[in-house]
Design a protein around this motif. Structure first.
Motif, PDB file in Angstrom:
ATOM      1  N   LYS A  39       0.749  -1.032   0.030  1.00  0.00           N
ATOM      2  CA  LYS A  39       0.035   0.132  -0.080  1.00  0.00           C
ATOM      3  C   LYS A  39       0.831   1.350  -0.040  1.00  0.00           C
ATOM      4  CE  LYS A  39      -1.350   1.241   4.579  1.00  0.00           C
ATOM      5  NZ  LYS A  39      -0.283   0.607   5.623  1.00  0.00           N
ATOM      6  N   GLU A  40       1.990   1.095   0.515  1.00  0.00           N
ATOM      7  CA  GLU A  40       3.016   2.337   0.431  1.00  0.00           C
ATOM      8  C   GLU A  40       3.121   3.001  -1.073  1.00  0.00           C
ATOM      9  OE1 GLU A  40       4.109   3.618   3.178  1.00  0.00           O
ATOM     10  OE2 GLU A  40       2.858   1.880   4.112  1.00  0.00           O
ATOM     11  N   HIS A  41       3.011   1.960  -1.988  1.00  0.00           N
ATOM     12  CA  HIS A  41       3.020   2.299  -3.393  1.00  0.00           C
ATOM     13  C   HIS A  41       1.728   2.604  -3.830  1.00  0.00           C
ATOM     14  CE1 HIS A  41       6.968   0.544  -2.927  1.00  0.00           C
ATOM     15  NE2 HIS A  41       6.585  -0.770  -2.710  1.00  0.00           N
ATOM     16  N   GLU A  42       0.833   3.123  -3.087  1.00  0.00           N
ATOM     17  CA  GLU A  42      -0.444   3.698  -3.570  1.00  0.00           C
ATOM     18  C   GLU A  42      -0.931   3.028  -4.781  1.00  0.00           C
ATOM     19  OE1 GLU A  42       0.322   7.649  -4.082  1.00  0.00           O
ATOM     20  OE2 GLU A  42       0.575   8.033  -1.930  1.00  0.00           O
ATOM     21  N   PRO A  43      -1.335   1.583  -4.823  1.00  0.00           N
ATOM     22  CA  PRO A  43      -1.976   0.864  -5.785  1.00  0.00           C
ATOM     23  C   PRO A  43      -3.274   1.362  -5.772  1.00  0.00           C
ATOM     24  CG  PRO A  43      -1.482  -0.409  -4.147  1.00  0.00           C
ATOM     25  CD  PRO A  43      -1.043   0.911  -3.637  1.00  0.00           C
ATOM     26  N   PRO A  44      -3.990   1.632  -7.007  1.00  0.00           N
ATOM     27  CA  PRO A  44      -5.347   1.896  -7.140  1.00  0.00           C
ATOM     28  C   PRO A  44      -6.076   0.677  -7.166  1.00  0.00           C
ATOM     29  CG  PRO A  44      -4.301   2.231  -9.167  1.00  0.00           C
ATOM     30  CD  PRO A  44      -3.155   1.776  -8.464  1.00  0.00           C
ATOM     31  N   PHE A  45      -5.416  -0.503  -7.423  1.00  0.00           N
ATOM     32  CA  PHE A  45      -6.355  -1.577  -7.423  1.00  0.00           C
ATOM     33  C   PHE A  45      -5.307  -2.840  -7.334  1.00  0.00           C
ATOM     34  CE2 PHE A  45      -5.501  -0.988 -12.003  1.00  0.00           C
ATOM     35  CZ  PHE A  45      -5.157  -1.957 -12.457  1.00  0.00           C
ATOM     36  N   ILE A  46      -5.695  -3.972  -6.379  1.00  0.00           N
ATOM     37  CA  ILE A  46      -4.768  -5.177  -6.475  1.00  0.00           C
ATOM     38  C   ILE A  46      -5.692  -6.480  -6.875  1.00  0.00           C
ATOM     39  CG2 ILE A  46      -3.669  -6.782  -4.632  1.00  0.00           C
ATOM     40  CD1 ILE A  46      -3.111  -4.337  -2.968  1.00  0.00           C
ATOM     41  N   ASP A  47      -4.873  -7.129  -7.706  1.00  0.00           N
ATOM     42  CA  ASP A  47      -5.551  -8.293  -8.196  1.00  0.00           C
ATOM     43  C   ASP A  47      -5.151  -9.632  -7.261  1.00  0.00           C
ATOM     44  OD1 ASP A  47      -5.665  -6.619 -10.590  1.00  0.00           O
ATOM     45  OD2 ASP A  47      -5.873  -8.750 -11.690  1.00  0.00           O
TER      46      ASP A  47
END
Ligand code: FAD
Length: 315
Positions: A39-47
């Protein structure tokens, strides 16, 4: 929010991840630790990948025993955690193989209740277990058929007819193969099959991993010429072990360029991961410069190499 909305709104190409649910019997705390790091990389979505039951042979005192096991259940639970604890959009993979259309419909209903807007529609591979289809149950043969099923639900058409059935609103992605899917007779035919998935309702494509960017750029060009206009997100994997040189081509049917394999083979064991990290970072820089709409990392269950790649990336 939908993956396509994330892509459209992003100020710079977003970074997303793919993770794998824990093995049957393992604890979810490792996933939480992994997502805490990602989450530190600010993903808009995770598969989150999905896994059907498969045939497993075990040696016992009475001889070899055949079992049918689902080694990694839990996709739904992991999605619920990510979506609600972290407020990151979860993208569950939905499979044809190993699931009836009726089970898929139930899965999609659960996802909707959880407020999950996205799914990646995937056929899956033959794991030796053919689910018996009894009592009128049916199965999707190809990802295209699964996408059509989700598209029908998006129009409020469920397998059984219901009066006033509420339409779902899933944004659907599908897989693409810059080096061709291993079963396809040639890349052109495979791209035609991908176009069928897009025509059935897929709104974006995520590619299989590749280690030579030329494959991605040529693939995007060929897809555009074939009439595929949706975003094509490159899938990336960091090589961190010498064992990857055999395992990755065998499992994912993609080529490892000679420069990279020579470098990894000649390196001290302690330097292997750093070589993989630098290679992927270079790939990322070229992909971004070449207009890739996002970067999607196959993390599976360890984020450290991917975090190192991203740390040195200029976006
Ligand atoms: P399809 O698009 O259905 O294509 C499969 C093959 O059939 C191709 O060769 C295609 O050319 C051909 N084909 C398609 N339609 C037809 C037709 N009508 N007639 C004849 N041939 C046809 N596996 C998992 O088990 N779980 C996962 O979570 C998972 N996630 C993945 C995510 C990504 C981004 C990728 C790239 C792969 C993933 N896989 C996963 C692996 C995937 O299951 C395999 O690659 C599988 O072999 C193909 O899936 P597909 O959805 O691309 O299949």
């Amino acid at each position: 929010m939908k993956v396509t909305e994330h892509l459209a709104k992003a100020q710079r190409p977003p970074i997303s991840f793919e993770i794998i649910p824990p093995k049957r019997g393992d604890h979810v705390r490792d996933i939480l630790r992994l997502v805490d790091e990602l989450k530190e990389h600010e993903p808009p979505f995770i598969d989150i990948t999905s896994h059907p039951a498969e045939v497993v042979y075990e040696e016992t005192p009475d001889g070899i025993q055949r079992h049918v096991k689902r080694k990694r259940p839990g996709t739904l639970g992991v999605c619920a955690l990510i979506q609600n604890k972290y407020k990151i959009d979860a993208v569950p993979h939905v499979l044809c193989n190993g699931f009836t259309q009726q089970e898929t419909e139930d899965f999609l209903i659960e996802l909707r209740y959880l407020g999950i807007d996205n799914v990646l529609a995937i056929r899956g591979d033959d794991k030796g277990y053919r689910k018996p289809l009894r009592d009128g149950r049916t199965q999707n043969a190809y990802a295209r058929d699964l996408i059509a099923q989700i598209g029908s639900m998006n129009e409020g058409k469920y397998l059984d007819e219901y009066l006033d059935a509420a339409p779902t609103e899933f944004c659907v992605g599908c897989a693409g193969y810059p080096e061709k899917h291993f079963e396809a007779p040639n890349l052109e035919t495979d791209i035609r099959r991908t176009l069928e998935k897009v025509n059935a309702g897929a709104q974006y494509v995520v590619t299989q991993m590749f280690f030579e960017n030329r494959h991605y750029f040529d693939y995007v060009k060929a897809c555009r010429e074939a009439g595929i206009t949706v975003p094509i997100i490159p899938g990336l994997k960091v090589l961190t072990r010498r064992g990857h040189l055999k395992a990755i081509p065998r499992t994912f049917h993609c080529e490892i360029p000679q420069t990279l394999s020579d470098e990894l083979e000649g390196a001290r064991a302690s330097d292997v991961a750093e070589i993989g990290i630098q290679w992927t970072r270079q790939q990322c820089q070229e992909l971004l410069a070449g207009g890739a709409p996002a970067l999607h990392f196959y993390v599976m269950s360890d984020a450290s190499a991917v975090s190192s790649v991203i740390a040195g990336l200029s976006r």
